[in-house]
Scaffold this motif. Structure first.
Motif, PDB file in Angstrom:
ATOM      1  N   LEU A   1     -11.739  -5.476   1.520  1.00  0.00           N
ATOM      2  CA  LEU A   1     -11.155  -6.593   2.252  1.00  0.00           C
ATOM      3  C   LEU A   1     -11.747  -7.901   1.751  1.00  0.00           C
ATOM      4  CD1 LEU A   1      -9.305  -7.504   4.636  1.00  0.00           C
ATOM      5  CD2 LEU A   1     -11.343  -7.388   6.082  1.00  0.00           C
TER       6      LEU A   1
ATOM      7  N   ALA B   1      -7.147  -6.075  -0.299  1.00  0.00           N
ATOM      8  CA  ALA B   1      -6.257  -6.800   0.607  1.00  0.00           C
ATOM      9  C   ALA B   1      -6.914  -8.131   0.963  1.00  0.00           C
ATOM     10  CB  ALA B   1      -5.983  -5.998   1.868  1.00  0.00           C
TER      11      ALA B   1
ATOM     12  N   THR C   1      -6.882  -2.427   6.536  1.00  0.00           N
ATOM     13  CA  THR C   1      -7.687  -2.154   5.350  1.00  0.00           C
ATOM     14  C   THR C   1      -8.889  -1.283   5.687  1.00  0.00           C
ATOM     15  OG1 THR C   1      -6.991  -4.339   4.565  1.00  0.00           O
ATOM     16  CG2 THR C   1      -8.684  -3.218   3.300  1.00  0.00           C
TER      17      THR C   1
ATOM     18  N   ALA D   1     -10.799   0.952  -1.191  1.00  0.00           N
ATOM     19  CA  ALA D   1     -10.149  -0.236  -0.626  1.00  0.00           C
ATOM     20  C   ALA D   1     -11.209  -1.250  -0.237  1.00  0.00           C
ATOM     21  CB  ALA D   1      -9.312   0.136   0.595  1.00  0.00           C
TER      22      ALA D   1
ATOM     23  N   VAL E   1       0.832  -1.206   0.000  1.00  0.00           N
ATOM     24  CA  VAL E   1       0.000   0.000   0.000  1.00  0.00           C
ATOM     25  C   VAL E   1       0.865   1.252   0.000  1.00  0.00           C
ATOM     26  CG1 VAL E   1      -1.625   1.350   1.384  1.00  0.00           C
ATOM     27  CG2 VAL E   1      -2.004  -1.103   1.059  1.00  0.00           C
TER      28      VAL E   1
END
Length: 273
Positions: free
Chosen positions: A183, A137, A164, A181, A119
């Motif tokens: 997860l 992620a 995240t 973003a 990141v």
């Protein structure tokens, strides 16, 4: 996801996938390439990485240790602007709190710091630019429900979840919905890390199944992409996660799901009683 983030997966744009030599990472790299993206596969150097890149038209392979922050920053400068970053690299070896400290450090370095390094290497340019971007992620259900036995892995994946979540907030405040973003939380998945067996267990999903659901849920704008498998339903996942959160709210013993005094209550909870 937002219209802007969805546009990140587009022909001729650059995708970077760590842990891309096998499993979920390789499946994701193939999926991005199928969308016409240029794909950079990052993993430990070796035959597996070279073979993975050779099997994907136009893909490039970069042998790197994601735990090496300087190497990741140098690679980001070499690859250039990125539209999609999937921080997926992970290892499964670890142990409980009494396991060897060097093993703990390696698990944390790869599974957690590897995500942070990716990141910090690639995301600043995504934020500074004006194009849509997407960061994924790979976490784990073990980072949420904390099953005993491999505490090192659980800690690393709990860290990925927190990292995240914080990243999503930071991106939202800095870019609105332009860079987002997400997860990914796989279920039981047949990968080189999870099983040395030559055939997929009946209860496991393939990496391709995980990635197909990931793309579907990304299109819906989901942050938490919680995957079932062939032996665990979404309803079972929801009840297990709710029980884990309830340990704190009800002040039950730590990991009460596995505590003999709470076995009957947990069974009733899972049955919906």
């Amino acid at each position: 996801m937002s219209v802007a983030s969805f546009a990140a997966i587009a022909p001729d744009r650059q995708a970077v996938v760590t842990g891309a030599a096998s499993g979920i990472g390789l499946a994701a790299a193939r999926a991005f390439a199928a969308q016409g993206m240029r794909v950079a596969l990052l993993d430990r150097p070796g035959d597996a990485l070279d073979a993975a890149a050779a099997a994907i038209p136009g893909a490039s392979a970069y042998g790197v240790d994601v735990a090496d922050a300087a190497a990741m920053h140098a690679l980001a400068a070499r690859i250039g602007p990125v539209a999609v970053l999937m921080a997926n690299a992970g290892i499964g070896d670890g142990g409980d709190v009494f396991a060897d400290g060097d093993v703990w450090r390696r698990v944390i370095d790869v599974n957690l710091m590897g995500v942070l390094n990716a990141v910090q290497a690639f995301a600043p340019a995504m934020v500074a630019g004006d194009a849509p971007g997407l960061i994924i992620a790979t976490g784990s259900k073990q980072g949420i429900t904390q099953p005993p036995g491999n505490t090192a892995y659980n800690v690393s994946k709990a860290g990925v979840k927190a990292l995240t979540e914080g990243l999503a907030h930071s991106l939202r405040t800095r870019t609105g919905d332009r860079v987002s973003a997400h997860l990914l939380i796989p279920g039981f998945t047949y990968t080189g890390m999870t099983s040395p067996r030559p055939e997929k267990p009946a209860g496991a999903w393939t990496g391709e199944q995980v990635v197909a659901l990931m793309l579907e849920r990304l299109a819906d704008g989901d942050f938490y992409i919680l995957c079932p498998d062939n032996e665990t339903t979404p309803q079972q996942d929801a009840r297990r996660i709710a029980w884990a959160a309830g340990d704190l709210l009800a002040n039950r013993p730590a990991l009460s799901r596995w505590h003999p005094d709470h076995a009957e209550a947990f069974a009733r909870h899972m049955a919906g009683d």
